[in-house]
Scaffold this motif. Structure first.
Motif, PDB file in Angstrom:
ATOM      1  N   ALA A 169     -11.881  11.183   0.537  1.00  0.00           N
ATOM      2  CA  ALA A 169     -12.015  10.022   1.428  1.00  0.00           C
ATOM      3  C   ALA A 169     -11.295  10.226   2.754  1.00  0.00           C
ATOM      4  O   ALA A 169     -10.171  10.718   2.776  1.00  0.00           O
ATOM      5  N   ASP A 170     -11.938   9.843   3.844  1.00  0.00           N
ATOM      6  CA  ASP A 170     -11.229   9.763   5.128  1.00  0.00           C
ATOM      7  C   ASP A 170     -10.645   8.347   5.242  1.00  0.00           C
ATOM      8  O   ASP A 170     -10.676   7.581   4.272  1.00  0.00           O
ATOM      9  N   THR A 171     -10.145   7.984   6.411  1.00  0.00           N
ATOM     10  CA  THR A 171      -9.481   6.674   6.490  1.00  0.00           C
ATOM     11  C   THR A 171     -10.477   5.520   6.340  1.00  0.00           C
ATOM     12  O   THR A 171     -10.121   4.461   5.844  1.00  0.00           O
ATOM     13  N   ASP A 180       6.156   4.166   3.366  1.00  0.00           N
ATOM     14  CA  ASP A 180       5.758   3.192   2.339  1.00  0.00           C
ATOM     15  C   ASP A 180       6.981   2.682   1.575  1.00  0.00           C
ATOM     16  O   ASP A 180       6.982   1.560   1.065  1.00  0.00           O
ATOM     17  N   MET A 229      -4.332   4.429  -4.065  1.00  0.00           N
ATOM     18  CA  MET A 229      -5.556   5.147  -4.411  1.00  0.00           C
ATOM     19  C   MET A 229      -5.171   6.619  -4.474  1.00  0.00           C
ATOM     20  O   MET A 229      -4.610   7.148  -3.508  1.00  0.00           O
ATOM     21  N   LEU A 236       0.869  -1.183   0.000  1.00  0.00           N
ATOM     22  CA  LEU A 236       0.000   0.000   0.000  1.00  0.00           C
ATOM     23  C   LEU A 236       0.901   1.227   0.000  1.00  0.00           C
ATOM     24  O   LEU A 236       1.747   1.378   0.888  1.00  0.00           O
ATOM     25  N   THR A 275      -2.640   9.749  10.336  1.00  0.00           N
ATOM     26  CA  THR A 275      -3.518   9.096  11.320  1.00  0.00           C
ATOM     27  C   THR A 275      -3.039   7.706  11.727  1.00  0.00           C
ATOM     28  O   THR A 275      -3.374   7.237  12.803  1.00  0.00           O
ATOM     29  N   ALA A 276      -2.313   7.008  10.839  1.00  0.00           N
ATOM     30  CA  ALA A 276      -1.884   5.615  11.063  1.00  0.00           C
ATOM     31  C   ALA A 276      -3.068   4.668  11.226  1.00  0.00           C
ATOM     32  O   ALA A 276      -2.960   3.636  11.880  1.00  0.00           O
ATOM     33  N   GLN A 277      -4.214   5.032  10.655  1.00  0.00           N
ATOM     34  CA  GLN A 277      -5.416   4.196  10.786  1.00  0.00           C
ATOM     35  C   GLN A 277      -5.657   3.318   9.556  1.00  0.00           C
ATOM     36  O   GLN A 277      -6.339   2.297   9.648  1.00  0.00           O
ATOM     37  N   THR A 278      -5.147   3.735   8.405  1.00  0.00           N
ATOM     38  CA  THR A 278      -5.536   3.073   7.156  1.00  0.00           C
ATOM     39  C   THR A 278      -5.138   1.591   7.138  1.00  0.00           C
ATOM     40  O   THR A 278      -5.948   0.746   6.728  1.00  0.00           O
ATOM     41  N   LYS A 299       1.108   5.591  -0.748  1.00  0.00           N
ATOM     42  CA  LYS A 299       0.354   6.827  -0.958  1.00  0.00           C
ATOM     43  C   LYS A 299       1.294   7.924  -1.461  1.00  0.00           C
ATOM     44  O   LYS A 299       2.398   8.074  -0.935  1.00  0.00           O
ATOM     45  N   ALA A 314       1.047   8.039   6.976  1.00  0.00           N
ATOM     46  CA  ALA A 314       1.349   8.935   5.868  1.00  0.00           C
ATOM     47  C   ALA A 314       1.703  10.299   6.449  1.00  0.00           C
ATOM     48  O   ALA A 314       1.124  10.711   7.453  1.00  0.00           O
TER      49      ALA A 314
HETATM   50  C1  LIG Z   1      -4.686  17.623   7.726  1.00  0.00           C
HETATM   51  C2  LIG Z   1      -5.476  16.374   7.517  1.00  0.00           C
HETATM   52  C3  LIG Z   1      -6.107  15.800   8.602  1.00  0.00           C
HETATM   53  C4  LIG Z   1      -6.858  14.627   8.431  1.00  0.00           C
HETATM   54  N1  LIG Z   1      -7.480  14.084   9.510  1.00  0.00           N
HETATM   55  C5  LIG Z   1      -8.202  12.946   9.373  1.00  0.00           C
HETATM   56  C6  LIG Z   1      -8.835  12.336  10.494  1.00  0.00           C
HETATM   57  O1  LIG Z   1      -8.783  12.848  11.613  1.00  0.00           O
HETATM   58  N2  LIG Z   1      -9.545  11.197  10.285  1.00  0.00           N
HETATM   59  C7  LIG Z   1      -9.639  10.604   9.049  1.00  0.00           C
HETATM   60  O2  LIG Z   1     -10.279   9.561   8.928  1.00  0.00           O
HETATM   61  N3  LIG Z   1      -9.037  11.140   7.959  1.00  0.00           N
HETATM   62  C8  LIG Z   1      -8.322  12.297   8.089  1.00  0.00           C
HETATM   63  N4  LIG Z   1      -7.718  12.865   6.995  1.00  0.00           N
HETATM   64  C9  LIG Z   1      -7.844  12.225   5.712  1.00  0.00           C
HETATM   65  C10 LIG Z   1      -6.757  11.178   5.501  1.00  0.00           C
HETATM   66  O3  LIG Z   1      -5.525  11.805   5.233  1.00  0.00           O
HETATM   67  C11 LIG Z   1      -7.141  10.335   4.320  1.00  0.00           C
HETATM   68  O4  LIG Z   1      -8.203   9.520   4.650  1.00  0.00           O
HETATM   69  C12 LIG Z   1      -6.050   9.499   3.753  1.00  0.00           C
HETATM   70  O5  LIG Z   1      -6.510   8.954   2.520  1.00  0.00           O
HETATM   71  C13 LIG Z   1      -5.584   8.263   4.601  1.00  0.00           C
HETATM   72  O6  LIG Z   1      -5.242   8.627   5.847  1.00  0.00           O
HETATM   73  P1  LIG Z   1      -3.766   9.039   6.309  1.00  0.00           P
HETATM   74  O7  LIG Z   1      -3.163   9.962   5.327  1.00  0.00           O
HETATM   75  O8  LIG Z   1      -3.929   9.489   7.697  1.00  0.00           O
HETATM   76  O9  LIG Z   1      -2.979   7.684   6.157  1.00  0.00           O
HETATM   77  P2  LIG Z   1      -2.365   6.780   7.302  1.00  0.00           P
HETATM   78  O10 LIG Z   1      -3.440   5.985   7.929  1.00  0.00           O
HETATM   79  O11 LIG Z   1      -1.459   7.559   8.168  1.00  0.00           O
HETATM   80  O12 LIG Z   1      -1.529   5.844   6.310  1.00  0.00           O
HETATM   81  C14 LIG Z   1      -0.986   4.608   6.722  1.00  0.00           C
HETATM   82  C15 LIG Z   1      -0.609   3.821   5.517  1.00  0.00           C
HETATM   83  O13 LIG Z   1      -1.788   3.428   4.817  1.00  0.00           O
HETATM   84  C16 LIG Z   1      -1.510   3.361   3.414  1.00  0.00           C
HETATM   85  N5  LIG Z   1      -2.326   4.334   2.698  1.00  0.00           N
HETATM   86  C17 LIG Z   1      -2.943   5.434   3.185  1.00  0.00           C
HETATM   87  N6  LIG Z   1      -3.609   6.067   2.207  1.00  0.00           N
HETATM   88  C18 LIG Z   1      -3.406   5.352   1.073  1.00  0.00           C
HETATM   89  C19 LIG Z   1      -3.811   5.499  -0.287  1.00  0.00           C
HETATM   90  N7  LIG Z   1      -4.565   6.513  -0.694  1.00  0.00           N
HETATM   91  N8  LIG Z   1      -3.415   4.564  -1.186  1.00  0.00           N
HETATM   92  C20 LIG Z   1      -2.636   3.524  -0.787  1.00  0.00           C
HETATM   93  N9  LIG Z   1      -2.215   3.339   0.468  1.00  0.00           N
HETATM   94  C21 LIG Z   1      -2.592   4.238   1.377  1.00  0.00           C
HETATM   95  C22 LIG Z   1      -0.018   3.695   3.254  1.00  0.00           C
HETATM   96  O14 LIG Z   1       0.727   2.525   3.338  1.00  0.00           O
HETATM   97  C23 LIG Z   1       0.239   4.563   4.494  1.00  0.00           C
HETATM   98  O15 LIG Z   1       1.579   4.618   4.886  1.00  0.00           O
HETATM   99  C24 LIG Z   1      -6.957  14.032   7.148  1.00  0.00           C
HETATM  100  C25 LIG Z   1      -6.292  14.606   6.061  1.00  0.00           C
HETATM  101  C26 LIG Z   1      -5.561  15.775   6.239  1.00  0.00           C
HETATM  102  C27 LIG Z   1      -4.839  16.373   5.059  1.00  0.00           C
END
Ligand SMILES: Cc1cc2nc3c(=O)[nH]c(=O)nc-3n(C[C@H](O)[C@H](O)[C@H](O)COP(=O)(O)OP(=O)(O)OC[C@H]3O[C@@H](n4cnc5c(N)ncnc54)[C@H](O)[C@@H]3O)c2cc1C
Length: 291
Positions: A98-100, A43, A67, A9, A131-134, A11, A126
């Motif tokens: 999209a959110d997580t 990643d 994505m 995965l 968030t480290a939730q994905t 990003k 990311a």
């Molecule tokens: C300032 C800001 C604050 C935000 N706060 C929130 C919040 O509180 N709650 C919420 O649900 N969303 C939040 N979002 C949205 C969130 O950034 C997106 O949902 C994003 O697509 C995934 O979350 P993350 O960047 O936190 O990824 P993380 O969960 O930190 O990513 C972990 C890992 O998941 C994989 N991954 C993540 N996104 C993708 C992708 N698009 N394609 C492939 N692999 C991927 C990668 O391996 C990545 O290293 C926020 C966005 C911004 C810009």
């Protein structure tokens, strides 16, 4: 031992590590025009783990899954230059916002379509959303066990993996059955550099959208070598339910991003004596910052 199928995965993120004074617009949103889009750092560590497994287990396939908007094809090419076998772009305007929850749903549907995946690896977090939730949410949705914060791969077979994960107060060694989803931390081995031969080959790799804009000789090259074709999946391709993707599928809304700049008048010099510390505690409690 049979070969494994690994999905990485990855990003594409704005390079928030090199933030200059013009990185934020006046409305508080990120000025993407001045921040280059890069492969999310964690990643790359996850990709390295997948490539190390590919080195150990002959025939293992490493697939980059992202994505994102159309320009995320650059991230897939970067993965191919470093040793991935293929890459898949999940890209459709309807995935936007999209959110997580919606991101992990979308990724999980793509992983189900890829089918028979032994190992899903991603970064811990990311650098934009942070968030480290994905990863963990994706594991739930595909029904795989999850091991997070990995910093070392000790052993792997086609039925189990042994890894070390970093916790706040130590290191835990975990043996997990396969299939499994793992999130890899930035302290894992650094990703190997681009391979010159692969750059020469994959610089021609194109998605269908990109291919349409190319001259005939590039089209002919890609048509004669299918490994240069980057699949681009839409909502329909992954059978995603419309209410679970993009904005409709995202209960979290980022209402406002504030650029907090501390000015000199907000700074206070304190001496390390009890009177000053009591005074500071009183002010912090009084203004509800702590309490
Ligand atoms: C300032 C800001 C604050 C935000 N706060 C929130 C919040 O509180 N709650 C919420 O649900 N969303 C939040 N979002 C949205 C969130 O950034 C997106 O949902 C994003 O697509 C995934 O979350 P993350 O960047 O936190 O990824 P993380 O969960 O930190 O990513 C972990 C890992 O998941 C994989 N991954 C993540 N996104 C993708 C992708 N698009 N394609 C492939 N692999 C991927 C990668 O391996 C990545 O290293 C926020 C966005 C911004 C810009």
């Amino acid at each position: 031992m049979r070969p494994l199928k690994i999905v990485v995965l990855a990003k594409q993120v704005p390079d928030t590590r090199n933030v200059g004074p013009d990185a934020m617009k006046e409305d508080g949103t990120v000025n993407r025009a001045v921040l280059p889009a890069i492969f999310n750092p964690d990643d790359l560590n996850a990709l390295e783990m997948a490539l190390q497994i590919k080195d150990r287990v002959k025939g293992t396939e490493v697939i980059i899954l992202t994505m994102g908007p159309k320009r995320a094809a650059d991230l897939i090419r970067e993965g191919l230059y470093r040793g991935a076998d293929t890459g898949i772009m999940v890209s459709d305007r309807r995935f936007g916002g999209a959110d997580t929850l919606a991101t992990s749903y979308t990724l999980s549907m793509a992983i189900k379509k890829i089918c028979n995946v032994d190992l899903v690896v991603g970064g811990v977090q990311a650098i934009d959303g942070d968030t480290a939730q994905t990863g963990p949410q994706t594991a739930e949705k595909i029904g795989y066990p999850q091991v997070t914060y990995i910093e070392e791969l000790i052993d792997i077979s086609d039925t189990f993996a042994i890894v070390k994960r970093r916790l706040e107060k130590g290191v835990e060694t975990v043996k997990t059955p396969l299939p499994v989803l793992m999130t890899v931390s930035g302290t894992y081995d650094e990703c190997r550099p681009r391979n010159a031969k692969k750059v020469m080959k994959y610089k021609y790799a194109r998605t269908f959208t990109e291919l349409e804009r190319e001259p005939d000789h590039i089209k002919a090259r890609i048509e004669s070598d299918k490994s240069l074709f980057i699949p681009e999946w839409t909502v329909e391709d992954i059978n995603a339910e419309h209410e679970k993707i993009g904005l409709p599928g995202s209960p979290t809304k980022v209402k406002d991003v504030e650029n907090v700049v501390l000015t000199a008048k907000e700074a206070k010099v304190l001496n390390s004596n009890d009177t000053d510390i009591d005074l500071m505690m009183g002010e912090l409690i009084g203004s509800h910052i702590i309490g």
